[in-house]
Design an enzyme around this catalytic site. Sequence first.
Site, PDB file in Angstrom:
ATOM      1  N   ALA A  58       0.805  -1.233   0.000  1.00 25.49           N
ATOM      2  CA  ALA A  58       0.000   0.000   0.000  1.00 25.49           C
ATOM      3  C   ALA A  58       0.835   1.279   0.000  1.00 25.49           C
ATOM      4  CB  ALA A  58      -1.021   0.030   1.134  1.00 25.49           C
ATOM      5  N   ALA A  59       2.168   1.153  -0.187  1.00 24.14           N
ATOM      6  CA  ALA A  59       2.983   2.379  -0.291  1.00 24.14           C
ATOM      7  C   ALA A  59       2.524   3.202  -1.494  1.00 24.14           C
ATOM      8  CB  ALA A  59       4.464   2.017  -0.433  1.00 24.14           C
ATOM      9  N   GLY A  60       2.407   2.530  -2.643  1.00 25.87           N
ATOM     10  CA  GLY A  60       1.975   3.234  -3.858  1.00 25.87           C
ATOM     11  C   GLY A  60       0.556   3.761  -3.726  1.00 25.87           C
ATOM     12  N   ASP A  61      -0.334   2.971  -3.110  1.00 24.53           N
ATOM     13  CA  ASP A  61      -1.734   3.410  -2.932  1.00 24.53           C
ATOM     14  C   ASP A  61      -1.801   4.670  -2.080  1.00 24.53           C
ATOM     15  OD1 ASP A  61      -2.529   1.131  -4.276  1.00 24.53           O
ATOM     16  OD2 ASP A  61      -2.820  -0.022  -2.442  1.00 24.53           O
TER      17      ASP A  61
HETATM   18  P1  ATP Z   1       3.629  -1.060  -3.568  1.00 21.43           P
HETATM   19  O1  ATP Z   1       3.279  -1.885  -4.805  1.00 21.43           O
HETATM   20  O2  ATP Z   1       4.566  -1.774  -2.611  1.00 21.43           O
HETATM   21  O3  ATP Z   1       2.446  -0.446  -2.921  1.00 21.43           O
HETATM   22  P2  ATP Z   1       4.704   0.778  -5.492  1.00 21.43           P
HETATM   23  O4  ATP Z   1       5.692  -0.016  -6.272  1.00 21.43           O
HETATM   24  O5  ATP Z   1       3.410   1.099  -6.121  1.00 21.43           O
HETATM   25  O6  ATP Z   1       4.506   0.169  -4.046  1.00 21.43           O
HETATM   26  P3  ATP Z   1       6.823   2.482  -4.599  1.00 21.43           P
HETATM   27  O7  ATP Z   1       7.466   3.275  -5.651  1.00 21.43           O
HETATM   28  O8  ATP Z   1       7.552   1.278  -4.092  1.00 21.43           O
HETATM   29  O9  ATP Z   1       5.351   2.152  -5.076  1.00 21.43           O
HETATM   30  O10 ATP Z   1       6.528   3.384  -3.319  1.00 21.43           O
HETATM   31  C1  ATP Z   1       5.649   4.503  -3.378  1.00 21.43           C
HETATM   32  C2  ATP Z   1       6.212   5.605  -2.536  1.00 21.43           C
HETATM   33  O11 ATP Z   1       6.324   5.130  -1.188  1.00 21.43           O
HETATM   34  C3  ATP Z   1       7.610   6.055  -2.929  1.00 21.43           C
HETATM   35  O12 ATP Z   1       7.581   7.034  -3.943  1.00 21.43           O
HETATM   36  C4  ATP Z   1       8.121   6.601  -1.599  1.00 21.43           C
HETATM   37  O13 ATP Z   1       7.645   7.932  -1.411  1.00 21.43           O
HETATM   38  C5  ATP Z   1       7.456   5.686  -0.572  1.00 21.43           C
HETATM   39  N1  ATP Z   1       8.354   4.584  -0.203  1.00 21.43           N
HETATM   40  C6  ATP Z   1       8.385   3.336  -0.701  1.00 21.43           C
HETATM   41  N2  ATP Z   1       9.378   2.594  -0.136  1.00 21.43           N
HETATM   42  C7  ATP Z   1       9.974   3.413   0.767  1.00 21.43           C
HETATM   43  C8  ATP Z   1      11.056   3.259   1.702  1.00 21.43           C
HETATM   44  N3  ATP Z   1      11.727   2.103   1.808  1.00 21.43           N
HETATM   45  N4  ATP Z   1      11.376   4.318   2.465  1.00 21.43           N
HETATM   46  C9  ATP Z   1      10.707   5.495   2.389  1.00 21.43           C
HETATM   47  N5  ATP Z   1       9.684   5.705   1.529  1.00 21.43           N
HETATM   48  C10 ATP Z   1       9.321   4.686   0.733  1.00 21.43           C
HETATM   49  O1  RIB Z   2      -1.433  -2.164  -3.444  1.00 24.32           O
HETATM   50  C1  RIB Z   2      -1.655  -3.121  -2.443  1.00 24.32           C
HETATM   51  C2  RIB Z   2      -2.885  -3.926  -2.745  1.00 24.32           C
HETATM   52  O2  RIB Z   2      -2.706  -4.624  -3.966  1.00 24.32           O
HETATM   53  C3  RIB Z   2      -3.185  -4.979  -1.712  1.00 24.32           C
HETATM   54  O3  RIB Z   2      -3.968  -4.494  -0.647  1.00 24.32           O
HETATM   55  C4  RIB Z   2      -3.842  -6.085  -2.520  1.00 24.32           C
HETATM   56  O4  RIB Z   2      -5.213  -6.220  -2.260  1.00 24.32           O
HETATM   57  C5  RIB Z   2      -3.588  -5.738  -3.984  1.00 24.32           C
HETATM   58  O5  RIB Z   2      -4.714  -5.310  -4.596  1.00 24.32           O
END
Ligand code: ATP
Ligand code: RIB
Length: 300
Positions: free
Chosen positions: A246-249
């Site tokens: 949920a980092a990206g979300d």
């Molecule tokens: P996920 O699929 O795990 O939800 P994502 O691949 O869509 O993530 P990321 O680019 O990994 O997205 O992360 C989104 C944002 O979260 C990054 O731009 C950053 O601001 C923050 N983030 C992710 N990982 C870290 C970390 N290890 N430390 C600090 N901030 C982080």
């Molecule tokens: O981005 C994280 C989400 O991706 C999870 O909560 C899972 O349900 C998948 O949809």
Amino acid sequence: MKIAVVGSINMDLVTHVQHLPKAGETIASHHFELIPGGKGANQAVAASRLGAHVSMIGMVGEDENGRVMLGGLTDAQVHIEGIKCSGTTGMAFINVSDDGENNIVLVPGANALVSTEHIADNLSILKDSDVVLLQLEIPMPVVEYTVKEAARLGKLVILNPAPARELSSELLTHVHTLTPNETELSILTGMPVSTIDEVHAAAKKLLSGGPKRVIVTLGEKGALLITADEATHIPAFRVEPVDTTAAGDSFTAAFAVGITQGMTETEAATFASKVAAIVVTRNGAQPSLPTFDEVQAYSF
Ligand code: ATP
Ligand code: RIB
């Protein structure tokens, strides 16, 4: 300012494992939990906890998981009038390793039943909102229809193109802001993204197809905000990651909230980086999403 989220709702079945299993390998999980998730629901809950008025359009199943998901959304003060019940609630099978890596298998369930008719029946929710936020865990024709309708209604359309899929050039003409990660950017453009210069070039290609703003999230390297006029690196806040689910979300949702609160795009992206950094220090999807007050009080 109001945000409409059109997207997926999943129950996450999370196994905590020492390492992610290789092909053909069987390993035992040392901890298992059911956690509310789904990219749409995560973004709706994230935006609501940060103080936005949020309505969600989507589908859950007529089952216990569906009732739990609706309860969680309601507790987070997300308006759920646009959510219908049919079939089986979507599920995500998530393995999280002890060093914080994950992999995910989706079972779309009711998310695959979201239809253009369902969106048409809930057009009043789009009309009543300022920002329409989407991801790619519901059928692509529904995403295309919603984006087109939202743009026709003059709404700010933000698309988080996850999980990675190709997008039609017509769809891109109606999107204002795109928030891919590096993998998604590479799939959308067919271009390499292993250096910042390559990320910049690929994002520029997307800008030439319609979007006015592309924000490429780069994990612990932060994010790159690109418009026709400038490219701004948004640093990540330094944290000890526990689980990046949920980092990206949370980044996309927090950016949307920042914009609706009148922040500049750089301020909104910095706010989003702060929110996402807090999320990676916590376990799971929706339980990891902070309130506005928690973000204000958090010291890095
Ligand atoms: P996920 O699929 O795990 O939800 P994502 O691949 O869509 O993530 P990321 O680019 O990994 O997205 O992360 C989104 C944002 O979260 C990054 O731009 C950053 O601001 C923050 N983030 C992710 N990982 C870290 C970390 N290890 N430390 C600090 N901030 C982080
Ligand atoms: O981005 C994280 C989400 O991706 C999870 O909560 C899972 O349900 C998948 O949809």
